[in-house]
Design a protein around this motif. Structure first.
Motif, PDB file in Angstrom:
ATOM      1  N   VAL A 217      15.211 -51.733   7.586  1.00  0.00           N
ATOM      2  CA  VAL A 217      15.809 -51.129   6.401  1.00  0.00           C
ATOM      3  C   VAL A 217      16.756 -52.123   5.730  1.00  0.00           C
ATOM      4  O   VAL A 217      16.758 -52.251   4.507  1.00  0.00           O
ATOM      5  N   ARG A 218      17.522 -52.843   6.541  1.00  0.00           N
ATOM      6  CA  ARG A 218      18.441 -53.833   5.958  1.00  0.00           C
ATOM      7  C   ARG A 218      17.688 -54.966   5.288  1.00  0.00           C
ATOM      8  O   ARG A 218      18.144 -55.519   4.290  1.00  0.00           O
ATOM      9  N   GLN A 219      16.523 -55.284   5.869  1.00  0.00           N
ATOM     10  CA  GLN A 219      15.715 -56.337   5.257  1.00  0.00           C
ATOM     11  C   GLN A 219      14.986 -55.827   4.032  1.00  0.00           C
ATOM     12  O   GLN A 219      14.330 -56.594   3.333  1.00  0.00           O
ATOM     13  N   LYS A 220      15.087 -54.522   3.791  1.00  0.00           N
ATOM     14  CA  LYS A 220      14.463 -53.857   2.648  1.00  0.00           C
ATOM     15  C   LYS A 220      12.943 -53.804   2.741  1.00  0.00           C
ATOM     16  O   LYS A 220      12.262 -53.714   1.737  1.00  0.00           O
ATOM     17  N   TYR A 221      12.432 -53.840   3.968  1.00  0.00           N
ATOM     18  CA  TYR A 221      11.006 -53.593   4.151  1.00  0.00           C
ATOM     19  C   TYR A 221      10.725 -52.099   4.107  1.00  0.00           C
ATOM     20  O   TYR A 221       9.653 -51.664   3.704  1.00  0.00           O
ATOM     21  N   LEU A 222      11.672 -51.306   4.618  1.00  0.00           N
ATOM     22  CA  LEU A 222      11.505 -49.854   4.641  1.00  0.00           C
ATOM     23  C   LEU A 222      12.713 -49.171   4.020  1.00  0.00           C
ATOM     24  O   LEU A 222      13.806 -49.748   3.967  1.00  0.00           O
ATOM     25  N   GLU A 223      12.477 -47.909   3.596  1.00  0.00           N
ATOM     26  CA  GLU A 223      13.596 -47.059   3.198  1.00  0.00           C
ATOM     27  C   GLU A 223      13.609 -45.862   4.117  1.00  0.00           C
ATOM     28  O   GLU A 223      12.557 -45.245   4.352  1.00  0.00           O
ATOM     29  N   TYR A 224      14.787 -45.553   4.626  1.00  0.00           N
ATOM     30  CA  TYR A 224      14.937 -44.459   5.599  1.00  0.00           C
ATOM     31  C   TYR A 224      15.902 -43.467   4.972  1.00  0.00           C
ATOM     32  O   TYR A 224      17.105 -43.660   4.983  1.00  0.00           O
ATOM     33  N   VAL A 225      15.343 -42.382   4.411  1.00  0.00           N
ATOM     34  CA  VAL A 225      16.144 -41.499   3.557  1.00  0.00           C
ATOM     35  C   VAL A 225      16.237 -40.101   4.156  1.00  0.00           C
ATOM     36  O   VAL A 225      15.259 -39.573   4.699  1.00  0.00           O
ATOM     37  N   LYS A 226      17.405 -39.518   4.027  1.00  0.00           N
ATOM     38  CA  LYS A 226      17.590 -38.157   4.537  1.00  0.00           C
ATOM     39  C   LYS A 226      16.856 -37.167   3.651  1.00  0.00           C
ATOM     40  O   LYS A 226      16.897 -37.268   2.419  1.00  0.00           O
TER      41      LYS A 226
END
Lengths: 354, 258
Positions: B194-203
């Motif tokens: 997520v920090r690398q912006k490969y994924l988004e982890y959203v509530k």
């Protein structure tokens, strides 16, 4: 009043139609229903006795909670496009709602509706995909095969993937093939590594080498030194002492007669011993234990010094002379004085040399 | 300001602190946008070509080192640590930097977030069919990332986190246990990626207990070829990629726009 509500709901259900639909509840209708309920004792929408019964209301609430739990626990099941379980739930809820007259129960109804809407939305999104569906389970099966899973002979249906041996390089294989889909910039690293890394390892090596020899050297030193010390200093002292005793003994014989220096030190059998005798004698003279003077013939004589005669360490008149002797002179003296034997008997230690 | 911070509750102060930090960042960033063209002109004349070239080289180095961890680079950081007093001619410097990357390294400096001004480096060169991408052994995390991105993409772009964990479990990667190759899987997926912006982890709102969903991150959008991904999936299923019509349409569109 409750009759009219049921009737309006009934008409809505008929218009619902599709099996995958949400059961089509008109929200605004429900809203004004709730509004009516909240008005306690305000005109024609007054609540009847039956609706007020606490036991009855508790029942309704419990049934709602059951429904909510049921939906939450069986979420996957609800999502399955093959059944209409969601619609069934909504129909149940509808029936329950018929008896709802207070805000508390209505709130539970609202909660159920939020849940149902969520699931409904998800179900709908599953429908939108035209063309092939994508099955994640099948995906993992194919991935495992690609990664080199060795399945056992007797693979049994679903569990066939949980058994079988996945090789170490499995994820490597997948990574190498996946890299292809990425346009990753290669990470930048200095080819030669960090500049600071070099000195420390060298220093360690040098230190270790230095340490090793010094340890051994130390160990050897004490034993060697001890031997040397003994052989050199102590031996000399002993010898000097021995010669002094020797001299005193001879002098005791004839206290008036000084002994001829040459006759005393020369050993006709060994030149080296002669030299040593001269050497040791010089200590005695230096320390003031033996005195030397020239007799009437001009030849040196020696005599031990009596205890009180000369004060040691007194800055007396000091004479120095250097005596040298070589083998020729040594033989000449032996002939001249006709020395037959050594005055100073050779010691056992020194008899090893010569 | 600090007194006000002390007065609020813990959770509130955290958000206040965060907004304070972003305010500082915005201040840094604001310096970039407040410059007029005449200021730029004057600034450009103020510095010699040598000085400019040196600054460009410094920025290039800075970005290369920052890229090692694959965490996107903020414009504010470039400004604070490298450009400093040369801020007035920032755009000129950046243009030259992009050209350097392009011509010398074969890399593209891409602004993945125009609003927050965040950059990443991607490879300008496309991988060639049949040839290996690099001589180095593959990073297993790439494989892991591929699996997650594929599932998200094939499922329409958003999936619940449970689907990710269940899929990984079938591949013998359990987020609850320490994995031989990946270690703390949950951390790698929900934090590192997520920090690398490969994924988004959203509530997901209104969920009790809290549930999260996964989407493609801004970096993945620029760095990953959906078409190539679909092709590989097709290979695995031994199916024509075009049989997934919707995904194929999306992948083709993405390919032409990049």
């Amino acid at each position: 009043m409750s009759d009219s509500r049921r009737r309006s709901r009934g008409s809505q259900e008929e218009s619902a139609g599709t099996s995958n639909g949400l059961g089509g509840r008109n929200r605004s209708e429900r809203a004004c229903d709730m509004g009516d309920e909240d008005d306690t004792g305000a005109g024609p929408s007054a609540i009847s006795e039956e609706d007020d019964d606490p036991t009855h209301r508790r029942e309704i609430r419990s049934k709602y909670r059951d429904l909510i739990n049921h939906v939450q626990q069986n979420r996957e099941d609800m999502l399955n496009p093959a059944n209409n379980k969601l619609t069934d739930v909504l129909e149940e809820a509808n029936k329950l709602f018929a008896n709802v007259s207070r805000a508390r129960e209505a709130a539970l109804d609202a909660q159920l509706l939020v849940l149902a809407t969520d699931i409904g939305k998800e179900k709908a999104s599953q429908l939108r995909a035209e063309g092939s569906a994508f099955d994640p389970s099948a995906f993992t099966e194919h991935l495992l095969s690609f990664m080199g899973l060795n399945r056992f002979e007797d693979e049994s249906g679903q569990d066939g993937n949980l058994e079988g041996y996945l090789p170490q390089s499995a994820w490597q294989r997948l990574a190498k093939r996946s890299e292809f889909c990425f346009k990753t910039a290669p990470s930048f690293h200095y080819i030669l590594g960090s500049f600071l890394a070099e000195p420390p390892p060298l220093r360690q090596r040098v230190e270790r080498q230095r340490k090793a020899p010094s340890k051994e050297a130390k160990r050897m030193m004490p034993t060697q030194l001890k031997k040397m010390e003994e052989s050199n200093l102590e031996a000399t002292e002993r010898e000097v002492e021995r010669i002094l005793q020797c001299l005193r003994k001879y002098f005791a014989h004839d206290p008036k007669e000084p002994i001829s220096y040459y006759k005393f030190v020369i050993d006709p059998n060994s030149f080296s011993r002669t030299v040593e005798n001269i050497f040791h004698m010089s200590f005695l003279i230096r320390d003031g234990l033996v005195k030397m003077n020239l007799d009437k013939y001009g030849l040196p004589c020696i005599a031990p010094v009596k205890k009180g005669e000369v004060e040691l360490g007194r800055a007396a008149v000091r004479h120095q002379c250097v005596i040298s002797i070589n083998q020729e002179t040594w033989r000449e003296i032996i002939d001249a004085f006709d020395i037959k034997g050594a005055f100073i008997p050779p010691s056992e230690v020194l008899s090893q040399e010569g | 300001m600090s007194q006000r911070k002390r007065a609020v509750t813990a959770s509130q102060s955290k958000t206040k602190r965060r907004s304070q930090v972003s305010l500082d960042e915005d201040d840094e960033d604001a310096n970039f946008s407040q410059i007029t063209s005449s200021q730029v002109q004057r600034a450009r004349e103020h510095f010699t070509t040598d000085q400019l070239d040196r600054k460009v080289a410094e920025v290039v180095q800075f970005i290369l080192i920052k890229d090692q961890k694959k965490i996107p680079i903020r414009r504010a950081d470039i400004g604070k640590h490298v450009i400093k007093e040369y801020k007035a001619i920032y755009s000129e410097i950046i243009n030259r930097v992009c050209r350097k990357f392009d011509q010398v390294f074969g890399l593209k400096l891409v602004e993945i977030d125009p609003k927050n001004h965040i950059y990443i480096l991607i490879n300008k060169l496309e991988p060639v069919n049949g040839e290996p991408v690099s001589m180095r052994p593959g990073n297993p995390k790439t494989g892991l990332l591929f699996v997650i991105l594929s599932v998200i993409f094939m499922k329409g772009g958003v999936i619940k986190e449970n689907l990710v964990w269940n899929t990984l479990k079938k591949l013998r990667v359990d987020p609850g246990e320490k994995h031989d190759e990946f270690g703390d899987v949950k951390k790698v997926v929900t934090d590192e990626f997520v920090r690398q912006k490969y994924l988004e982890y959203v509530k997901i709102p209104h969920t009790e207990p809290v549930e999260y969903e996964f989407r493609w991150g801004l970096r993945a959008e620029k760095e990953v070829s959906k078409l190539k991904l679909l092709e590989f999936v097709g290979e695995l299923f031994d199916q024509d990629p075009q049989s997934w019509t919707q995904q194929f349409r999306e992948a083709s569109a993405a390919e032409t726009s990049s």
